[in-house]
Motif scaffolding. Sequence first.
Motif, PDB file in Angstrom:
ATOM      1  N   LYS A 263       0.826  -1.209   0.000  1.00  0.00           N
ATOM      2  CA  LYS A 263       0.000   0.000   0.000  1.00  0.00           C
ATOM      3  C   LYS A 263       0.858   1.255   0.000  1.00  0.00           C
ATOM      4  N   GLN A 264       1.918   1.223   0.812  1.00  0.00           N
ATOM      5  CA  GLN A 264       2.784   2.394   0.895  1.00  0.00           C
ATOM      6  C   GLN A 264       3.604   2.596  -0.370  1.00  0.00           C
ATOM      7  N   ALA A 265       3.816   1.516  -1.135  1.00  0.00           N
ATOM      8  CA  ALA A 265       4.519   1.653  -2.409  1.00  0.00           C
ATOM      9  C   ALA A 265       3.682   2.449  -3.398  1.00  0.00           C
ATOM     10  N   ILE A 266       2.372   2.281  -3.306  1.00  0.00           N
ATOM     11  CA  ILE A 266       1.467   3.022  -4.196  1.00  0.00           C
ATOM     12  C   ILE A 266       1.186   4.412  -3.649  1.00  0.00           C
ATOM     13  N   HIS A 267       1.039   4.513  -2.323  1.00  0.00           N
ATOM     14  CA  HIS A 267       0.755   5.786  -1.664  1.00  0.00           C
ATOM     15  C   HIS A 267       1.851   6.065  -0.636  1.00  0.00           C
ATOM     16  N   PRO A 268       2.966   6.627  -1.056  1.00  0.00           N
ATOM     17  CA  PRO A 268       4.136   6.814  -0.178  1.00  0.00           C
ATOM     18  C   PRO A 268       3.846   7.575   1.110  1.00  0.00           C
ATOM     19  N   ARG A 269       2.890   8.489   1.108  1.00  0.00           N
ATOM     20  CA  ARG A 269       2.600   9.291   2.291  1.00  0.00           C
ATOM     21  C   ARG A 269       1.579   8.652   3.222  1.00  0.00           C
ATOM     22  N   LEU A 270       1.066   7.523   2.812  1.00  0.00           N
ATOM     23  CA  LEU A 270       0.054   6.846   3.612  1.00  0.00           C
ATOM     24  C   LEU A 270       0.683   6.187   4.834  1.00  0.00           C
TER      25      LEU A 270
END
Length: 487
Positions: free
Chosen positions: A366-373
């Motif tokens: 998930k963080q790979a797609i949304h780095p700031r998540l």
Amino acid sequence: MNVTLLENILGRLLMAFSVTIAIPLMVALFYRETAMWSFLISLLITALVGAIMFFHGKIDGKIGVRDSFAVVGGAWIFASLFGALPFIISGVVPTYIDALFETVSGLTTTGASVLTDLELLPRSILLWRSLLHWIGGMGIIVMFIVLLPNLGIGNARIFYSETPGPIDDKIVPRIKDTATILWRIYFGLTVINVLLLLAAGMSLFDAINHAFATMATGGFSTRTASIEAYNSIPIELITAGFMLIAGSNFSLFIQVWKQRSLKPLRDAELKCYLLIVSISIVIIAASLVIQQGVSSGPALRDSVFQTASIMTTTGFASTDFDQWPGIAKMVLFFLMFIGASAGSTAGGIKVSRILLLVKMGLAQLKQAIHPRLVVNIVVQDRVVDSSVLTNVGRFFFVYFLTFALGSLLVAGTGLEPFDAMSASIATLSSIGPGFGVVGPMYTYASLHPFAKGVLTVLMLLGRLELFTLLVFLQPDFWRVKRTNKMK
């Protein structure tokens, strides 16, 4: 490190351990076996050394962090060294390394054996093997903690240094109460297991031995062919059921008892554990039916038993699973790594860690797609602390590093690569039988003494979850305490 305090505590533990030797001694006397002399001599030696250590040491201050590791590691090492005496003195094994291997295998509930023709061995020796399982299953420290002095937080430290699992949950406020409740449940389930096996047709002696091995998820049998020798569906179903129970987190049973409710059984790890078991049974049964033409009934029977046996790291055999199709053998091989639940008597990485690793992997995606998540890892509606996740990652890395190193060392003695890997994971995860030359129809007797030594170390490392013994390799660990202040 407070040496005099450790001497006193380990002396107490050794004297208490010597009392357990009296049990097979009485059996040997009852059956008039010559092995009684080996148990009598072993008891006297163990008690004498324990008494010397006890009186030479003294309770001087409370247990520090390093002391707790030393108590747990020392207890297991001393119990292994002295527990091997009956095997070597009686002559049932040719060398001390074989006696030590058999003893460590018993205490760590591994079930790997160097003995053959079990039906020809004295009953007292067979009982000693199973009793080692039962003692080691719940833990030497957990069993003998009521004999320790009141050391406050020291009791908690040594308790959690031995108890497996990535998350420390205090079941009841006092550690001594926790140990007592755990052993009551353990003893009660063992008695029920014995009664059911008796009803299924086992003799009393066999029922006691197999109940000890089952509840400890150990795998030592009184028959050379293991459970297969009985060729009994009721015995297999009872044993499989109790293996799965023993592979569950014992703290759940305490919570059920305290709350008078089945709500604690909704535990996420327990659900994951049973899901893995169910999927594995289906895959193995299907492979036996499709690839080997086995009828559905026998295929399901064998897949249920062997999945429960390997998943819980018990190691009983109802058939020669080394002759199964490749996919079935690979499923069992992967189950050897996973193991059962944290807080159980089983070995392996533990389902709770696997669950956390999967959640960490998904969070990383998930963080790979949304780095700031910011993604929290949640289990049972609780956010898992980052320190727990870090420890799980470290354990996973060190576990596989230990497995790889053990495999290389064992392969260096001449074993085929897959056989060496099988032997290493079967001992590191406390399973017992593996594949190839250490398959369910063979023993570890043919292995090189160096390989047996490596596998003995792997058994201890796996049972104490690596770090409790690996800390001994640090030079700082051996600094002797010279004052009464904790370091």
